[in-house]
Write an enzyme that holds these catalytic residues in place. Structure first.
Site, short mmCIF file in Angstrom:
data_model
loop_
_atom_site.label_atom_id
_atom_site.label_comp_id
_atom_site.label_asym_id
_atom_site.label_seq_id
_atom_site.Cartn_x
_atom_site.Cartn_y
_atom_site.Cartn_z
N ALA A 294 -15.47 32.33 38.15
CA ALA A 294 -15.48 31.56 39.39
C ALA A 294 -15.19 30.10 39.09
O ALA A 294 -15.63 29.55 38.09
CB ALA A 294 -16.84 31.69 40.09
N SER B 73 -19.59 32.22 35.87
CA SER B 73 -19.25 30.88 36.34
C SER B 73 -18.34 30.21 35.33
O SER B 73 -18.33 30.54 34.14
CB SER B 73 -20.51 30.04 36.50
OG SER B 73 -21.04 29.68 35.23
N ASP B 74 -17.56 29.23 35.81
CA ASP B 74 -16.96 28.30 34.86
C ASP B 74 -18.12 27.50 34.26
O ASP B 74 -19.23 27.46 34.79
CB ASP B 74 -15.95 27.40 35.56
CG ASP B 74 -14.91 26.85 34.59
OD1 ASP B 74 -15.18 26.79 33.37
OD2 ASP B 74 -13.81 26.47 35.05
N TRP B 75 -17.83 26.84 33.13
CA TRP B 75 -18.89 26.19 32.37
C TRP B 75 -19.48 25.01 33.16
O TRP B 75 -18.76 24.09 33.55
CB TRP B 75 -18.35 25.75 31.02
CG TRP B 75 -18.53 26.77 29.93
CD1 TRP B 75 -19.06 26.55 28.70
CD2 TRP B 75 -18.21 28.17 29.97
NE1 TRP B 75 -19.10 27.73 27.97
CE2 TRP B 75 -18.57 28.74 28.73
CE3 TRP B 75 -17.66 29.02 30.93
CZ2 TRP B 75 -18.41 30.08 28.43
CZ3 TRP B 75 -17.49 30.37 30.64
CH2 TRP B 75 -17.87 30.88 29.41
#
Length: 823
Positions: free
Chosen positions: A191, A224-226
């Protein structure tokens, strides 16, 4: 192999353990759980190589050509092979999931991260992504489509809201994900950072739950993206399965409390864990016996790997101009190679796509290996606003004498926690390290390999003191600019000074980490990333660079060399300052005085060939003044040899553009990448890229998607339409003749122009064919049914396009060869 009973495994875990599994253990690893046979899993960034678990440094790994260059081959076979090779790279490093491919679209040519993504076209992007995933997962390594969704620019990406109409979202920006999910069943998706229509991508019930997991029936893991996750309950309820990185984050105790309070039903947590366990099963990290890793993988610099990467790079290169058949170059004539990009070729972009390759072959090295004494090389104008880290060979470790520098990590009590050699000149603090305590001071030291005037400096936020042979030459308090905390990682502040220094001089730089109170972002929220960056995390770099010569001296030098040679090859391009994660461009103009350099050479040389070392569009106001233009992208570790092969005809650069190139700044259907009041409206709708240009929504482009000459010339003798299927799709038969003197590869493209005025032209199919000089071939181009439909927003479903319209058989929409009416 018997599939485990996930429900039974989950039932044996308490709530705290289940929630613990749903946040990373470290920057790039997940928790294991012995009680259910779950091993820790390892992730790695992977758009242009599998970097491993270290963000900077780490082991040497293969640096692949960038995504747009690979996509330039317009070949699903190439994309599948790339996936297979990346799987081998992952296996060597014991990585379970590679974080790629990036399949956001090239909406605006200003996007800083476009080099990681394939194209402006959703069909081309989706089909290449599916093949890449098939290659990777066919070897048991998980793929991760990213970034879901409408993440086409970098400016304020952590805070901005992409406003996209539902029909546009479905027909354009979700389509690459839909194609890849349908054709390759990727095991994970990432995401994005941004909001979509007012809701964070990590909380998007509509996209994540209703569309991707619901309508498409996708059973993979959504991570998630970081540092992208902003909430506990909304993200858990919005379809997010895994928060990265760890061990901290917004879930943990907060999500446990949400379940205890009834804000989140425990069955939601169980579903996330089940998807995590399914991923673990697929990659061999669940059960009594975990996957075994090969011990005989190819090294990053093995001859076979080098040959593969060299071939892949050349195949995607694009000939945009070739007046008088100047290319390929004659092997007997003298050649002047001009330009900083020829001497110091840019082989990869910036940000999380960077890797630590065993070498990077420059164009100068590649041509010298094939031309020998016929080649003369001269440096060109300065191309960077901010100097590079010290290049390999310019500094040595003062203790070992090895190329690189000495780094000491010092804690608050002055204790050196770690003293180590670093091959390059860059180190990261506060990220993916295993130090017992936070670094408070960082000491970098190196000896200069040669004497002379030199530009010394440092990059990275904090308070610096820099000295040479014990004498301080400066101090600076460096603070990142801009509102996005990602700039501290990808666009750090810099300080430099020009000094005279003898060979062997000892350069020492000491950084005091400046810690601050976390500040809310432009959206008024305190993000996890803001909190971590306030602790001093970021890249820290020692700068050693030559002092630039005056422009007039540089132009005089390149003109003299060009005049004395049979052919001048001028290499121009962008740098990781423009092609990088974390920021966007403000212009398509080449940085520095490169345009002046090209014009000076073209006025003096008998023949001028320009090589464009950039993966995204640049302005070329001198295009009509030169004989040939070859676009080589960011060609990876074997880049110089691959470019030499293309220029000398060892292998044909038969690639085609994957993005339409504007003729001027702002002359495009979509241009702005900076949100207004944190909102970016996708006002071009479904008329993205070439679709908008063809509809007259911008001045004509310089070069269309699909453009490229190769080394053949082509006649399209005939084209006919086969039966039209019930879903509206069709097959087109096309006969092409190679009228050139060399065997060549042609790419036959078919576009659909619907009869409905509000529906744009769109690519519906393509195929390539290799044809001997003077010969003909007939190919069948199947069109994709998913492009013969439109989203009916009122009915909330897909509908067929209206009857009529025509199919266009073309070499890009600037060169249409046949028009086939549809009944």
């Amino acid at each position: 192999m018997t599939s485990p009973d996930f429900s039974a495994l989950i039932a044996g875990l308490d709530l705290e353990t289940k929630v613990r599994l749903l946040t990373g253990a470290t920057s790039f690893t997940l928790h294991g759980e012995d009680s259910i046979g779950l091993a820790p899993m390892a992730f790695s960034d992977g758009p242009t190589g599998v970097r491993g678990l270290k963000f900077t440094g780490g082991d040497h790994v293969a640096l692949f050509p960038n995504a747009t260059l690979l996509a330039g081959a317009w070949s699903e076979e190439t994309a599948r092979e790339v996936g297979e090779l990346l799987a081998e790279e992952a296996e060597r490093q014991q990585i379970h999931v590679v974080l790629g491919p990036t399949i956001n679209l090239h909406r605006s040519a200003l996007g800083g991260r476009l080099f990681e993504a394939y194209s402006e076209d959703p069909l081309l992007t989706g089909r290449l992504a599916a093949a890449y995933v098939q290659g990777l997962q066919g070897k048991g390594i998980g793929a991760c489509l990213k970034h879901l969704v409408a993440n086409e620019s970098e400016t304020l990406r952590n805070y901005m809201n992409s406003v996209v109409a539902e029909d546009v979202l479905r027909e354009v920006y979700l389509l690459p994900f839909e194609i890849a999910v349908e054709e390759s069943r990727p095991w994970s998706i990432m995401a994005a950072y941004n909001d979509v229509n007012g809701v964070a991508a990590t909380e998007q019930d509509h996209v994540n739950n209703q569309v991707v997991k619901g309508e498409w029936g996708w059973d993979g893991l959504l991570m998630s993206d970081w540092f992208a996750t902003k909430t506990s309950a909304p993200a858990a309820l919005g379809g997010l399965d895994l928060v990265m990185p760890g061990p901290d984050g917004p879930w943990g105790e907060a999500l446990v409390a949400d379940v205890r309070s009834g804000a989140v039903d425990e069955s939601v947590v169980d579903e996330h864990v089940q998807r995590l366990l399914l991923l673990a099963q697929r990659v061999g990290a669940l059960g009594d016996v975990h996957r075994s890793w090969p011990t005989d993988s190819l090294a990053a610099d093995a001859p076979e790997r080098r040959a593969q990467l060299r071939r892949l790079a050349t195949d995607g290169m694009v000939v945009l101009r070739n007046e008088g058949g100047v290319l390929p170059l004659a092997a007997s004539g003298s050649v002047a190679l001009v330009g900083r990009h020829g001497v110091d070729t840019v082989c990869m972009g910036g940000g999380s796509a960077q890797v630590n390759p065993p070498h990077q072959v420059s164009i100068a090295d590649g041509l010298r290996a094939q031309l020998g004494e016929l080649l003369t090389v001269v440096d060109g104008v300065e191309v960077r606003q901010s100097p590079l880290p010290a290049p390999v060979g310019t500094i040595t470790d003062p203790e070992t004498g090895a190329p690189g520098m000495r780094v000491e990590h010092v804690d608050a009590d002055g204790v050196v926690m770690l003293a180590e050699h670093v091959d390059g000149a860059e180190v990261t603090t506060g990220w993916d390290d295993t130090l017992p305590r936070p670094t408070e001071r960082l000491r970098l030291s190196a000896r200069l390999s040669s004497a002379g005037p030199v530009r010394l400096g440092v990059k990275g936020a904090g308070s610096w003191r820099v000295g040479v042979d014990g004498t301080q030459i400066g101090q600076a308090d460096l603070v990142p600019t801009g509102a996005d905390p990602g700039e501290a990682m990808f666009k750090p502040p810099v300080w430099t000074a020009d000094v005279e220094a003898p060979a062997g001089a000892l350069v020492e730089a000491e950084l005091t980490i400046v810690r601050s109170e976390p500040q809310p972002g432009p959206d008024g929220k305190l993000s996890t990333l803001s909190q971590i960056l306030a602790s001093g995390m970021g890249n820290k770099t020692l700068v050693v660079a030559p002092v630039p010569s005056p422009l007039e001296d540089t132009l005089a030098a390149v003109t003299a060399v060009a005049r004395a040679s049979d052919t001048a090859v001028v290499v121009v391009g962008l740098t990781p300052e423009q092609e990088t994660e974390g920021s966007d461009k403000s212009t398509l103009a080449l940085p520095g005085e490169q345009d002046a350099m090209v014009r000076a050479v073209a006025a003096a040389a008998r023949r001028t060939v320009v090589v464009v070392n950039a993966s995204t569009p640049v302005l070329m106001p001198w295009a009509d003044e030169v004989d040939a233009i070859l676009v080589v992208g960011l060609p990876g570790q074997e880049g110089g040899d691959a470019v030499a092969d293309a220029l000398l005809g060892v292998r044909e650069p038969a690639g085609r553009l994957v993005t339409t190139w504007p003729a001027a700044d702002a002359a495009a259907p979509a241009w702005e990448v900076e949100p207004t009041d944190l909102q970016l409206d996708y006002t071009d709708g479904s008329f993205v890229g070439y679709r908008g240009w063809f509809a007259g929504r911008a001045d004509p482009p310089a070069y269309w998607l699909g453009a490229g000459e190769g080394y053949g010339t082509w006649e399209y003798a005939a084209a006919s339409l086969g039966d039209v299927a019930s879903d509206g799709s069709a097959t087109v038969s096309v006969t092409v003749r190679n009228t050139g003197a060399r065997d060549s590869r042609e790419l036959v493209q078919v576009y659909l122009q619907p009869s409905e005025a509000d529906q744009p032209v769109r690519l519906v199919g393509w195929t390539s064919v290799e044809v001997a000089a003077g010969s003909s071939a007939t190919v069948q181009v199947a069109t994709d049914a998913r492009l013969w439909r439109r989203w009916d927003t009122a009915a909330d479903r897909w509908a067929s396009l209206a009857a009529g319209g025509e199919l266009l058989v073309a070499r890009g929409l600037g060169d249409i060869r046949h028009r086939l009416p549809l009944a």
